[in-house]
Write a protein that holds these residues in place. Structure first.
Motif, PDB file in Angstrom:
ATOM      1  N   PRO A  36       0.845  -1.198   0.000  1.00  0.00           N
ATOM      2  CA  PRO A  36       0.000   0.000   0.000  1.00  0.00           C
ATOM      3  C   PRO A  36       0.881   1.249   0.000  1.00  0.00           C
ATOM      4  O   PRO A  36       1.919   1.273   0.655  1.00  0.00           O
ATOM      5  CB  PRO A  36      -0.807  -0.107   1.293  1.00  0.00           C
ATOM      6  N   MET A  37       0.481   2.243  -0.762  1.00  0.00           N
ATOM      7  CA  MET A  37       1.269   3.467  -0.921  1.00  0.00           C
ATOM      8  C   MET A  37       0.377   4.696  -0.903  1.00  0.00           C
ATOM      9  O   MET A  37      -0.758   4.646  -1.351  1.00  0.00           O
ATOM     10  CB  MET A  37       1.976   3.477  -2.286  1.00  0.00           C
ATOM     11  N   ASN A  38       0.917   5.786  -0.420  1.00  0.00           N
ATOM     12  CA  ASN A  38       0.344   7.102  -0.657  1.00  0.00           C
ATOM     13  C   ASN A  38       1.140   7.685  -1.809  1.00  0.00           C
ATOM     14  O   ASN A  38       2.299   7.316  -2.018  1.00  0.00           O
ATOM     15  CB  ASN A  38       0.481   7.990   0.577  1.00  0.00           C
ATOM     16  N   TYR A  39       0.533   8.582  -2.567  1.00  0.00           N
ATOM     17  CA  TYR A  39       1.264   9.143  -3.690  1.00  0.00           C
ATOM     18  C   TYR A  39       0.860  10.585  -3.945  1.00  0.00           C
ATOM     19  O   TYR A  39      -0.152  11.065  -3.445  1.00  0.00           O
ATOM     20  CB  TYR A  39       1.054   8.306  -4.949  1.00  0.00           C
ATOM     21  N   TYR A  40       1.700  11.252  -4.716  1.00  0.00           N
ATOM     22  CA  TYR A  40       1.429  12.591  -5.204  1.00  0.00           C
ATOM     23  C   TYR A  40       1.654  12.560  -6.706  1.00  0.00           C
ATOM     24  O   TYR A  40       2.688  12.097  -7.186  1.00  0.00           O
ATOM     25  CB  TYR A  40       2.353  13.615  -4.536  1.00  0.00           C
ATOM     26  N   LEU A  41       0.676  13.036  -7.477  1.00  0.00           N
ATOM     27  CA  LEU A  41       0.736  13.032  -8.934  1.00  0.00           C
ATOM     28  C   LEU A  41       1.184  14.402  -9.413  1.00  0.00           C
ATOM     29  O   LEU A  41       0.626  15.419  -9.013  1.00  0.00           O
ATOM     30  CB  LEU A  41      -0.654  12.700  -9.497  1.00  0.00           C
ATOM     31  N   GLU A  42       2.212  14.416 -10.267  1.00  0.00           N
ATOM     32  CA  GLU A  42       2.727  15.656 -10.830  1.00  0.00           C
ATOM     33  C   GLU A  42       3.020  15.419 -12.304  1.00  0.00           C
ATOM     34  O   GLU A  42       3.934  14.673 -12.645  1.00  0.00           O
ATOM     35  CB  GLU A  42       3.997  16.074 -10.087  1.00  0.00           C
ATOM     36  N   ALA A  43       2.203  16.023 -13.184  1.00  0.00           N
ATOM     37  CA  ALA A  43       2.320  15.825 -14.635  1.00  0.00           C
ATOM     38  C   ALA A  43       2.262  14.322 -14.934  1.00  0.00           C
ATOM     39  O   ALA A  43       1.305  13.666 -14.560  1.00  0.00           O
ATOM     40  CB  ALA A  43       3.581  16.487 -15.165  1.00  0.00           C
ATOM     41  N   ASP A  44       3.285  13.771 -15.599  1.00  0.00           N
ATOM     42  CA  ASP A  44       3.296  12.345 -15.929  1.00  0.00           C
ATOM     43  C   ASP A  44       4.069  11.507 -14.920  1.00  0.00           C
ATOM     44  O   ASP A  44       4.347  10.338 -15.162  1.00  0.00           O
ATOM     45  CB  ASP A  44       3.887  12.122 -17.328  1.00  0.00           C
ATOM     46  N   ASP A  45       4.442  12.094 -13.794  1.00  0.00           N
ATOM     47  CA  ASP A  45       5.190  11.373 -12.770  1.00  0.00           C
ATOM     48  C   ASP A  45       4.324  11.165 -11.533  1.00  0.00           C
ATOM     49  O   ASP A  45       3.507  12.010 -11.179  1.00  0.00           O
ATOM     50  CB  ASP A  45       6.448  12.148 -12.363  1.00  0.00           C
TER      51      ASP A  45
END
Length: 132
Positions: A36-45
């Motif tokens: 399980p992960m938390n994430y932050y989306l920035e453009a295509d990354d």
């Protein structure tokens, strides 16, 4: 029977921006495992945050394939951690706690950048972007 439809690119990115958490699937010694992960989306990354260590009837799911690289530059780590904490302030106690595991490792946080190479999404919400 569930009607599973493909999501549009716009629907996929809206879901990724809304949710902020997911699961990283990996293969280790020929066996799959999911973290399980938390994430932050920035453009295509996508920046993934984690500590080292069945679906309901109605669901939406996005799968992102790409190359994952561990973020090691301190300026990038600081920037992404700021974004992660801003997105989910409840992570602060886990982020601030330090520990040493049984193998002597004290680095409990890992951040990875995934550059998207392929993205797909599916939904059982009954609204298909492919239908007229």
């Amino acid at each position: 029977m569930l009607d599973i439809d493909e999501m549009s690119s716009k629907e996929i990115h809206e879901l990724l921006h809304t949710v902020g958490y997911g699961h990283l699937g990996c293969i280790h010694e020929g066996k799959p495992y999911v973290i399980p992960m938390n994430y932050y989306l920035e453009a295509d990354d996508i920046y993934l945050f984690t500590t080292i260590g069945m679906e309901p009837l109605h669901w939406r799911s996005v799968i992102v394939n790409g190359r994952a690289l561990r973020v090691t530059e301190q300026a990038d780590l600081d920037r992404v951690m700021h974004l992660v904490k801003e997105r989910n302030p409840m992570l602060s106690p886990a982020i601030n706690r330090t520990w040493i595991d049984s193998q002597g490792r004290s680095e409990a946080i890992a951040i990875y950048r995934v550059h998207e190479t392929e993205i797909s999404g599916r939904t059982t919400d009954g609204v298909s972007s492919k239908k007229p």
